[in-house]
Design an enzyme around this catalytic site. Structure first.
Site: not given
Ligand SMILES: *[C@@H]1O[C@H](CO)[C@@H](O)[C@H](O)[C@H]1NC(C)=O
Ligand SMILES: *[C@@H]1O[C@H](CO)[C@@H](O)[C@H](O)[C@H]1NC(C)=O
Length: 567
Positions: A287, A291, A485
């Protein structure tokens, strides 16, 4: 006469009664039963120490909400006149009468509290289970999570003295349970759902219909590849649950997919609650890598922070969700954009707590920060695919003071991703900026899914972006990931690049986006009109012309957005 009698009676109580005796306790928050996935193991041990937090009633929260709308609505005379730290604090600091009432109640009960938020609207203190049960007429019990076995101490109900009503917003953690852990294909065991399936698809062909790279994103949305110029314009990425952003992964990602950017481009680390950012390759978080790669890789040249929130939360089991907002509210110049790819189902958090957190987003929005969150990956079944009879809204997507980002797939044509969470909040009503867009959707929906969702709730997501088959580099390997996400960092990067040009032209950054997006911004988005988000044994909702609870108003069209913001 009557007054004197009341006065004498209360004096009598004060002098002769034990502080906790003869109290007029009123039930403040309760839930019928613990959430699914927990087992009640009976009363907690009397001497177990609890770290409790008190949210004080703020001076003028509706004044702050009005001020937020005033500075965020393009047609308003005060559009763009964001508030200073002190101006925001004036709205949210508790009234002196509230502080005095709560402090004297604490003192009467032998408690000392510390201040947990910059405006002093959150206090914390420690006490034992036995004392807390007595203070709040609670029944603190031990609940174990059926999958992780982790024990947590909670009560299903608590009361506060009548004298504190109107002064105390809530006591936490009490009836809000930790978010059930889910079996994710991640190295860490996240407590909070990470939005992203992260399935590895190394065989995907290199066409943009099956594998998305920064170039695909830039081409589809017309995002410039030239460097941003304003050093005061910043973008921040939230990091939780020991998800570490790896610099070496970012470097290889940029080398492969943005060779035009400098190989020294990286994020600036900020930490709170004991957070860290291990650079050991095997600790690289999917993640966190995603990001930072889809912010730095898209928002060319915008200074980007990675904010790693550690495990020493001050906010109970909110896992730093409130702490990070308070951390940024304490800054004189908070980032103009904050993107977060974590969230949970709305029903796991109490209404009062959801409200308080949502109001914290309103504070940051009033300061001029655009707050974006991934909407969740379970279609209408919530943050992740789960069995359900009624649709499950996610948090904080239901909060009207943030921007919820759903996901799409493919570039020709771009359609809704089936996992894109969307629907209607059970906690928050429809904000005025959304009334017309939502009514249009509901009216074309007819009887479909009737009874499975709350027609009066705030609809989400607000917008969308690509969220399927994004190429990333994680722990030294190139993999593909899916999830909302992916979408939130992309949309956040678009906003950061718009801000760069606005600031360069001497204008204000966009701040809280929704009043703009639902008015002058709507026609600057690519309306997604195909695909749906199934769940709960239904086809979910469908993406249609106009706003819909799958892809919101649509995906960015950079050139049109520049015009819409007046550039
Ligand atoms: C997630 O991945 C699993 C297999 O790895 C797949 O069966 C499932 O459909 C995927 N879910 C989404 C939302 O893409
Ligand atoms: C439906 O949403 C509204 C907020 O608009 C809320 O007040 C109400 O309690 C919700 N109903 C249910 C059953 O959750």
């Amino acid at each position: 006469m009557v007054k004197a009698a009341v006065f004498l009676a209360s004096l009598f109580t004060l002098v002769f009664a034990k502080p906790h005796g003869a109290r007029d306790l009123r039930v403040h928050e309760r839930r019928d039963t613990h959430p699914e996935g927990f087992t009640n193991r009976g009363p907690a041990q009397a001497d177990t120490v609890l770290r409790l937090r008190l949210a004080l009633v703020q001076n003028d929260i509706s004044g702050l909400q009005d001020a937020l709308m005033d500075v965020s609505t393009p047609s308003s005379a005060h559009y763009g006149e964001h508030l200073s730290k002190e101006e925001v604090f004036q709205y949210v600091t508790a009234k002196s009468e509230t502080v005095a009432t709560v402090n004297s109640w604490l003192a009467e009960n032998g408690l000392t509290a510390t201040t947990l938020s910059p405006a002093g609207d959150w206090l914390g203190f420690q006490t034992t289970v036995e004392h807390a049960n007595e203070l709040f007429d609670a029944d603190f019990s031990t609940f174990t999570h059926d999958v992780t076995g982790e024990a947590t101490v909670r009560t299903l109900s608590y009361s506060i003295p009548a004298a504190l009503q109107g002064h105390l917003e809530l006591v936490h953690p009490t009836i809000t349970f930790p978010n059930p852990r889910s079996g994710l294909p991640l190295a860490t065991t996240p407590a909070k759902r990470v939005y992203g399936n992260h399935s590895i698809d190394a065989t995907a062909p290199s066409s943009c219909n099956t594998a998305i790279t920064p170039t695909c994103v830039q081409e589809l949305y017309g995002i410039p590849t030239t460097l941003a110029t304003q050093s005061t314009n910043t973008l921040a990425v939230s990091g939780f649950i020991d998800q570490y952003a790896n610099s070496a992964d970012l470097k290889s990602f940029l080398k492969s997919y943005r060779p035009d950017l400098s190989s020294t481009d990286t994020f600036i680390l900020q930490t709170l609650d004991g957070g860290s950012n291990s650079q050991t390759l095997k600790n690289a978080g999917v993640e966190a890598d995603l990001d930072v790669q889809y912010t730095i890789g898209i928002a060319s040249g915008v200074p980007t922070y990675f904010i790693s929130v550690g495990d020493q939360f001050q906010d109970g089991d909110l896992e730093g969700f409130l702490d990070i907002v308070n951390y940024l509210l304490a800054e004189d110049n908070p980032p103009q954009v904050l993107t977060t790819s974590y969230g949970q189902n709305e029903n796991t958090i109490s209404r009062a707590l959801a409200n308080t957190l949502c109001n914290a987003y309103a504070q940051l929005g009033a300061r001029g920060t655009s707050i974006l969150f991934a909407s969740g990956d379970g279609g209408v079944s919530g943050s992740q695919s789960a069995s359900c009879s009624s649709f499950v809204p996610t948090f904080p997507s239901g909060c009207p003071y943030m921007t919820s980002v759903g996901a799409t797939q493919n570039v020709n044509p771009e359609v809704a991703a089936s996992f894109s969470s969307g629907g209607f909040s059970n906690y928050f009503g429809t904000p005025s900026y959304q009334t017309a867009a939502k009514a249009a959707f509901i009216s074309q929906l007819g009887r479909t899914n009737s009874g499975k969702f709350n027609t009066s709730g705030r609809g989400f997501p607000d917008v969308a972006a690509l969220g399927t088959d994004l190429k990333i580099v994680n722990a030294g390997k190139t993999t593909s990931v899916d999830g909302t996400s992916c979408a939130s960092p992309i949309f956040a990067s678009v906003v950061a690049l718009l801000n760069d040009q606005l600031i360069g032209a001497g204008k204000s950054p966009l701040g809280f986006l929704n009043p703009f997006l639902y008015s002058t911004g709507a026609s600057a988005l690519n309306d997604i009109t195909s695909g749906d988000n199934p769940g709960c044994n239904t086809n979910g909702f469908s993406a249609v012309k106009g706003w819909d609870p799958v892809t919101g108003l649509g995906t960015p069209n950079f050139a049109a957005l520049l015009t819409a913001v007046g550039l």
